[in-house]
Each structure stands twice: as C-alpha cells, then as structure tokens.
Design a protein around this motif. Structure first.
Motif, PDB file in Angstrom:
ATOM      1  N   ARG A 194      -8.599 -35.066 -10.152  1.00  0.00           N
ATOM      2  CA  ARG A 194     -10.026 -35.972  -9.958  1.00  0.00           C
ATOM      3  C   ARG A 194     -10.388 -36.191  -8.774  1.00  0.00           C
ATOM      4  NH1 ARG A 194      -7.725 -37.124 -15.287  1.00  0.00           N
ATOM      5  NH2 ARG A 194      -9.046 -35.693 -17.258  1.00  0.00           N
ATOM      6  N   ALA A 195      -9.423 -36.624  -8.243  1.00  0.00           N
ATOM      7  CA  ALA A 195      -9.243 -37.660  -6.682  1.00  0.00           C
ATOM      8  C   ALA A 195     -10.043 -36.379  -5.957  1.00  0.00           C
ATOM      9  CB  ALA A 195      -8.771 -37.876  -6.726  1.00  0.00           C
ATOM     10  N   ILE A 196      -9.109 -35.351  -5.763  1.00  0.00           N
ATOM     11  CA  ILE A 196     -10.033 -34.167  -4.295  1.00  0.00           C
ATOM     12  C   ILE A 196     -11.431 -34.054  -5.250  1.00  0.00           C
ATOM     13  CG2 ILE A 196      -9.010 -31.940  -3.687  1.00  0.00           C
ATOM     14  CD1 ILE A 196      -6.538 -32.662  -4.577  1.00  0.00           C
ATOM     15  N   LEU A 197     -11.480 -33.716  -5.900  1.00  0.00           N
ATOM     16  CA  LEU A 197     -12.394 -33.198  -6.667  1.00  0.00           C
ATOM     17  C   LEU A 197     -13.341 -34.025  -6.531  1.00  0.00           C
ATOM     18  CD1 LEU A 197     -12.517 -30.551  -9.587  1.00  0.00           C
ATOM     19  CD2 LEU A 197     -11.903 -29.832  -7.255  1.00  0.00           C
ATOM     20  N   ALA A 198     -13.523 -35.333  -6.377  1.00  0.00           N
ATOM     21  CA  ALA A 198     -15.065 -36.265  -6.897  1.00  0.00           C
ATOM     22  C   ALA A 198     -14.817 -36.383  -5.350  1.00  0.00           C
ATOM     23  CB  ALA A 198     -13.169 -37.400  -7.948  1.00  0.00           C
ATOM     24  N   GLU A 199     -14.036 -36.616  -4.613  1.00  0.00           N
ATOM     25  CA  GLU A 199     -14.492 -36.522  -2.668  1.00  0.00           C
ATOM     26  C   GLU A 199     -14.860 -36.223  -2.610  1.00  0.00           C
ATOM     27  OE1 GLU A 199     -11.305 -37.877   0.945  1.00  0.00           O
ATOM     28  OE2 GLU A 199     -10.534 -38.400  -1.211  1.00  0.00           O
ATOM     29  N   LEU A 200     -14.613 -34.625  -2.656  1.00  0.00           N
ATOM     30  CA  LEU A 200     -15.605 -33.455  -1.901  1.00  0.00           C
ATOM     31  C   LEU A 200     -17.275 -33.502  -2.875  1.00  0.00           C
ATOM     32  CD1 LEU A 200     -13.006 -31.161  -1.915  1.00  0.00           C
ATOM     33  CD2 LEU A 200     -13.561 -32.990  -0.107  1.00  0.00           C
ATOM     34  N   GLY A 201     -17.694 -33.987  -4.330  1.00  0.00           N
ATOM     35  CA  GLY A 201     -18.791 -34.674  -4.677  1.00  0.00           C
ATOM     36  C   GLY A 201     -18.365 -32.916  -5.496  1.00  0.00           C
ATOM     37  N   LEU A 202     -17.352 -32.050  -6.116  1.00  0.00           N
ATOM     38  CA  LEU A 202     -17.288 -31.734  -7.241  1.00  0.00           C
ATOM     39  C   LEU A 202     -17.346 -32.423  -8.294  1.00  0.00           C
ATOM     40  CD1 LEU A 202     -15.267 -29.109  -5.175  1.00  0.00           C
ATOM     41  CD2 LEU A 202     -17.507 -28.513  -5.725  1.00  0.00           C
ATOM     42  N   PRO A 203     -17.693 -31.200  -9.546  1.00  0.00           N
ATOM     43  CA  PRO A 203     -17.710 -31.448 -10.837  1.00  0.00           C
ATOM     44  C   PRO A 203     -16.948 -32.337 -11.297  1.00  0.00           C
ATOM     45  CG  PRO A 203     -18.833 -29.752 -10.641  1.00  0.00           C
ATOM     46  CD  PRO A 203     -18.015 -29.238  -9.136  1.00  0.00           C
ATOM     47  N   LYS A 229     -19.234 -29.833   4.757  1.00  0.00           N
ATOM     48  CA  LYS A 229     -18.630 -29.672   3.404  1.00  0.00           C
ATOM     49  C   LYS A 229     -17.485 -28.594   3.295  1.00  0.00           C
ATOM     50  CE  LYS A 229     -22.290 -32.537   1.626  1.00  0.00           C
ATOM     51  NZ  LYS A 229     -23.221 -33.157   0.290  1.00  0.00           N
ATOM     52  N   ILE A 230     -16.985 -28.793   2.189  1.00  0.00           N
ATOM     53  CA  ILE A 230     -16.037 -28.301   1.800  1.00  0.00           C
ATOM     54  C   ILE A 230     -16.322 -27.147   0.452  1.00  0.00           C
ATOM     55  CG2 ILE A 230     -14.233 -27.379   0.040  1.00  0.00           C
ATOM     56  CD1 ILE A 230     -12.143 -29.757   1.732  1.00  0.00           C
ATOM     57  N   GLN A 231     -17.058 -26.074   0.538  1.00  0.00           N
ATOM     58  CA  GLN A 231     -17.670 -25.613  -0.714  1.00  0.00           C
ATOM     59  C   GLN A 231     -17.156 -25.372  -1.929  1.00  0.00           C
ATOM     60  OE1 GLN A 231     -19.040 -22.144   0.807  1.00  0.00           O
ATOM     61  NE2 GLN A 231     -20.879 -22.608   2.795  1.00  0.00           N
ATOM     62  N   ARG A 232     -15.692 -25.158  -1.828  1.00  0.00           N
ATOM     63  CA  ARG A 232     -15.140 -25.268  -3.264  1.00  0.00           C
ATOM     64  C   ARG A 232     -13.794 -25.229  -2.997  1.00  0.00           C
ATOM     65  NH1 ARG A 232     -16.764 -19.669  -2.203  1.00  0.00           N
ATOM     66  NH2 ARG A 232     -15.557 -18.028  -2.343  1.00  0.00           N
ATOM     67  N   VAL A 233     -12.836 -25.388  -3.933  1.00  0.00           N
ATOM     68  CA  VAL A 233     -11.076 -26.110  -4.500  1.00  0.00           C
ATOM     69  C   VAL A 233     -10.853 -24.784  -5.128  1.00  0.00           C
ATOM     70  CG1 VAL A 233      -9.480 -27.590  -4.908  1.00  0.00           C
ATOM     71  CG2 VAL A 233     -11.575 -28.006  -3.637  1.00  0.00           C
ATOM     72  N   VAL A 270      -1.772 -13.360 -11.396  1.00  0.00           N
ATOM     73  CA  VAL A 270      -2.216 -14.020 -11.049  1.00  0.00           C
ATOM     74  C   VAL A 270      -3.676 -15.271 -11.071  1.00  0.00           C
ATOM     75  CG1 VAL A 270      -2.411 -15.628  -8.354  1.00  0.00           C
ATOM     76  CG2 VAL A 270      -0.867 -14.225  -8.525  1.00  0.00           C
ATOM     77  N   TYR A 271      -3.361 -16.265 -11.729  1.00  0.00           N
ATOM     78  CA  TYR A 271      -4.607 -16.774 -12.664  1.00  0.00           C
ATOM     79  C   TYR A 271      -5.236 -17.930 -11.753  1.00  0.00           C
ATOM     80  CZ  TYR A 271      -8.060 -16.900 -16.395  1.00  0.00           C
ATOM     81  OH  TYR A 271      -9.137 -16.867 -16.821  1.00  0.00           O
ATOM     82  N   GLY A 272      -6.681 -17.794 -11.274  1.00  0.00           N
ATOM     83  CA  GLY A 272      -7.556 -18.391 -10.416  1.00  0.00           C
ATOM     84  C   GLY A 272      -8.388 -19.275 -11.096  1.00  0.00           C
ATOM     85  N   ILE A 273      -8.642 -20.438 -11.131  1.00  0.00           N
ATOM     86  CA  ILE A 273      -9.859 -21.416 -11.230  1.00  0.00           C
ATOM     87  C   ILE A 273     -10.995 -22.500 -10.201  1.00  0.00           C
ATOM     88  CG2 ILE A 273     -10.812 -23.629 -12.840  1.00  0.00           C
ATOM     89  CD1 ILE A 273      -8.944 -23.150 -15.026  1.00  0.00           C
ATOM     90  N   ALA A 274     -11.353 -21.817  -9.783  1.00  0.00           N
ATOM     91  CA  ALA A 274     -12.694 -22.923  -8.595  1.00  0.00           C
ATOM     92  C   ALA A 274     -13.493 -23.684  -9.180  1.00  0.00           C
ATOM     93  CB  ALA A 274     -13.033 -21.666  -7.877  1.00  0.00           C
ATOM     94  N   SER A 275     -13.354 -24.446  -8.400  1.00  0.00           N
ATOM     95  CA  SER A 275     -14.492 -25.594  -8.796  1.00  0.00           C
ATOM     96  C   SER A 275     -15.609 -25.493  -7.869  1.00  0.00           C
ATOM     97  CB  SER A 275     -13.421 -27.297  -8.820  1.00  0.00           C
ATOM     98  OG  SER A 275     -14.575 -27.944  -8.767  1.00  0.00           O
ATOM     99  N   THR A 276     -16.979 -25.435  -8.171  1.00  0.00           N
ATOM    100  CA  THR A 276     -17.722 -24.908  -7.313  1.00  0.00           C
ATOM    101  C   THR A 276     -18.395 -26.359  -7.937  1.00  0.00           C
ATOM    102  OG1 THR A 276     -19.397 -23.862  -8.244  1.00  0.00           O
ATOM    103  CG2 THR A 276     -17.750 -22.654  -7.555  1.00  0.00           C
ATOM    104  N   PRO A 277     -20.071 -26.544  -6.840  1.00  0.00           N
ATOM    105  CA  PRO A 277     -21.110 -27.940  -7.290  1.00  0.00           C
ATOM    106  C   PRO A 277     -21.630 -27.330  -8.278  1.00  0.00           C
ATOM    107  CG  PRO A 277     -20.907 -27.192  -4.709  1.00  0.00           C
ATOM    108  CD  PRO A 277     -19.861 -26.318  -5.022  1.00  0.00           C
ATOM    109  N   LYS A 278     -21.841 -25.697  -8.651  1.00  0.00           N
ATOM    110  CA  LYS A 278     -22.428 -25.395 -10.120  1.00  0.00           C
ATOM    111  C   LYS A 278     -21.766 -25.187 -11.253  1.00  0.00           C
ATOM    112  CE  LYS A 278     -25.979 -22.428  -6.838  1.00  0.00           C
ATOM    113  NZ  LYS A 278     -26.719 -21.351  -7.302  1.00  0.00           N
TER     114      LYS A 278
END
Length: 302
Positions: A194-203, A229-233, A270-278
């Motif tokens: 939560r802290a990482i995504l919030a710091e980067l302005g991600l949902p 900016k970092i676009q996604r994590v 390998v299963y992945g989930i990406a967090s993006t602004p959208k």
C-alpha cells in the motif's frame, strides 16, 4: 534447435498456442524472428504469456537464458525485425552489455506485433545497482529521479534484470534475490505494498494483488524516457498450480493452462499483477522449453 524442420515445429507450437488464447499468429512477423535467432533457441528457456487489459489481442513469446555475448537488439536490426532509431532506447542495450556484468539475455516478441523487447540478466551473485545504471548515458532520467525511492524500500542494489521495450519506449527494472540479498519482506506485505503504490500515485491495491504479494518472489517497475514518474509496478509469483492462487482465473488463462499444445509437467507457471494508473491487469506465463537451473535464476518471466 536448428534447421528448417525444427523452426517449423516451433512455429507450429506458437501458432497453436496463439489459437488457444483466441489470437491469430502472423507468419510474416513470427517466422523472420525464429529464423534470426534459430542458432540460440536450443539452449533457451521458452515461455508464452497471455494477459488481460491492454494485451488481450496478443500472445507474447519470450526466449531467455540466451548467451551473454549475444546482442539481441543488434541481431534484430540486422534482420530487419525492428527499425533503427536515434532514440536512447536504441543505444541502451549496448551500454548495459558493455559496462555491466551481464551473464545472459533474452528477447520478447508478439505473435501479432513482432519483435518487442530485450532482457539483460546479471549473474545471481552480482546483481546490479541503481548507481551503476544511472551512469549509463541512455538510461531514462526517471531511474535517477527515483533513486531515493529505490533506496527507501531496499531495492537500490538488487536489480536482477534490465528490460527494454522498443515499441513503447520504456525500461523495466526487476528486483530479485542474489549475492545474499533479496527483496525486503516488507515490499510484499500489505502495509508495504500500500505504501509503495500510494507513494507512486497508483491506485489502492486489490485484495487479489495483496494475496498474490504474499507468494511473490519479484517486484518490478516500468519507466519511460518521457516522464520522471514510475509508470507501473508489478508483482510476480511462481507456482506449479496457478489455480491455487487467490485470483480469479480468466477463461483465456484457463484455456492456456488446460489446452496448451505442449506438456507443462514439472514446470512452474508465473502469475503477475501490474498496478497502473488505470487499474490492475493480470498475466500468466506458461513454459514450453525449460532448464532445471531456471528455478534459481528466474527474475523476469512475468
């Protein structure tokens, strides 16, 4: 793997795998790539990746564990697989390989879009640092702009992979384990995510993402040359049974797991989930050709 017959067999597997996920492979895009890299496919780890969101009309093919002396971007240019460019994306791979302790590399292509990305891997015992990367003339300025962020979360000296996306003109940095170091546990815990995504302005992360992070082995970020900016994590988990993860499996993923035209016995997914602004999107990678050593070296198969 060499010779026309072997390439024809590999192309057939790619074409059938694409059909499983409702994608039509382009012979004009795929065959020239197979021909250009046919001398290194025999030793490669080969995976196929499907994704939700922006990539539902594509199947990504990934060839990793290629020899360190290979320059996959130069090879792609030589064979006309991608146009030459004056953009820094076109010079970054050469700088990475000339200045950093790279042990192997890889290439990505879409069965529809063609040549897309390259990957560069240091040895597990000599991971890269952000300080090393920002010395490269062609690295995006976003890497230096986020140096304090990487250091804050203990990621600044555990860069396990450098990825370059030539079409989208972005760079991926993957963080993993090696040399007695690993991604700090806090990066995978709910509070840290939560802290990482919030710091980067991600949902705010979904429950699916938080549950996946409990099983994750890698975190990676995507940056461009056009923004600090970092676009996604993204987070990735490796498992022999993706259905055991706390995620809702899409029908396309189910078909890839059930109906792939090759055996996956003894292989992990390998299963992945990406967090993006959208919002978030999901991806799953299935392996066609495997190496036993890949378990300890797998940093970017997501």
């Amino acid at each position: 793997m060499s010779g026309t017959t072997d390439l024809a067999e590999l192309y057939s597997i790619i074409e059938k795998t694409a059909q499983v996920v409702d994608v039509t492979a382009s012979h004009d895009k795929v065959w020239p790539i197979l021909n250009a890299f046919q001398d290194v496919f025999g030793q490669a780890v080969i995976s196929f990746r499907a994704a939700t969101g922006r990539s539902t009309d594509e199947l990504d093919c990934r060839f990793t564990m290629l020899p360190k002396g290979l320059d996959p971007y130069a090879r792609a240019l030589e064979h006309g697989l991608t146009p030459k460019t004056d953009h820094p994306a076109g010079s970054l791979l050469k700088e990475v390989h000339q200045n950093l302790p790279i042990e192997s590399c890889g290439v990505d292509f879409g069965v529809v879009g063609g040549f897309a990305k390259t990957w560069s891997f240091p040895s597990a015992s000599h991971l890269l640092s952000i300080d090393q990367l920002i010395e490269l003339p062609s690295i995006p300025a976003a890497v230096a702009a986020n140096r304090d962020f990487f250091k804050k979360y203990g990621l600044d000296d555990i860069v396990a992979t450098v990825g370059i996306d030539y079409g989208n003109r972005t760079t991926n940095l993957y963080f993993g384990a090696g040399g007695g170091r690993e991604v700090p546990a806090g990066c995978f815990e709910a509070q840290g995510v939560r802290a990482i995504l919030a710091e980067l302005g991600l949902p705010e992360p979904s429950e699916e993402l938080l549950k996946l992070c409990e099983r994750s082995f890698s975190i990676y970020v995507t940056m461009s040359w056009d923004s600090p900016k970092i676009q996604r994590v993204s987070y990735a988990a490796m498992t022999p049974e993706p259905r055991g993860l706390a995620v809702e499996m899409t029908p396309v993923f189910d078909r890839l797991l059930e109906n792939a035209p090759y055996s996956t016995e003894g292989h992990n997914f390998v299963y992945g989930i990406a967090s993006t602004p959208k919002g978030e999107y999901h991806k799953v990678a299935s392996y066609y050709q495997w190496q036993p050593t890949v378990e300890g070296l797998l940093h970017s198969e997501s």
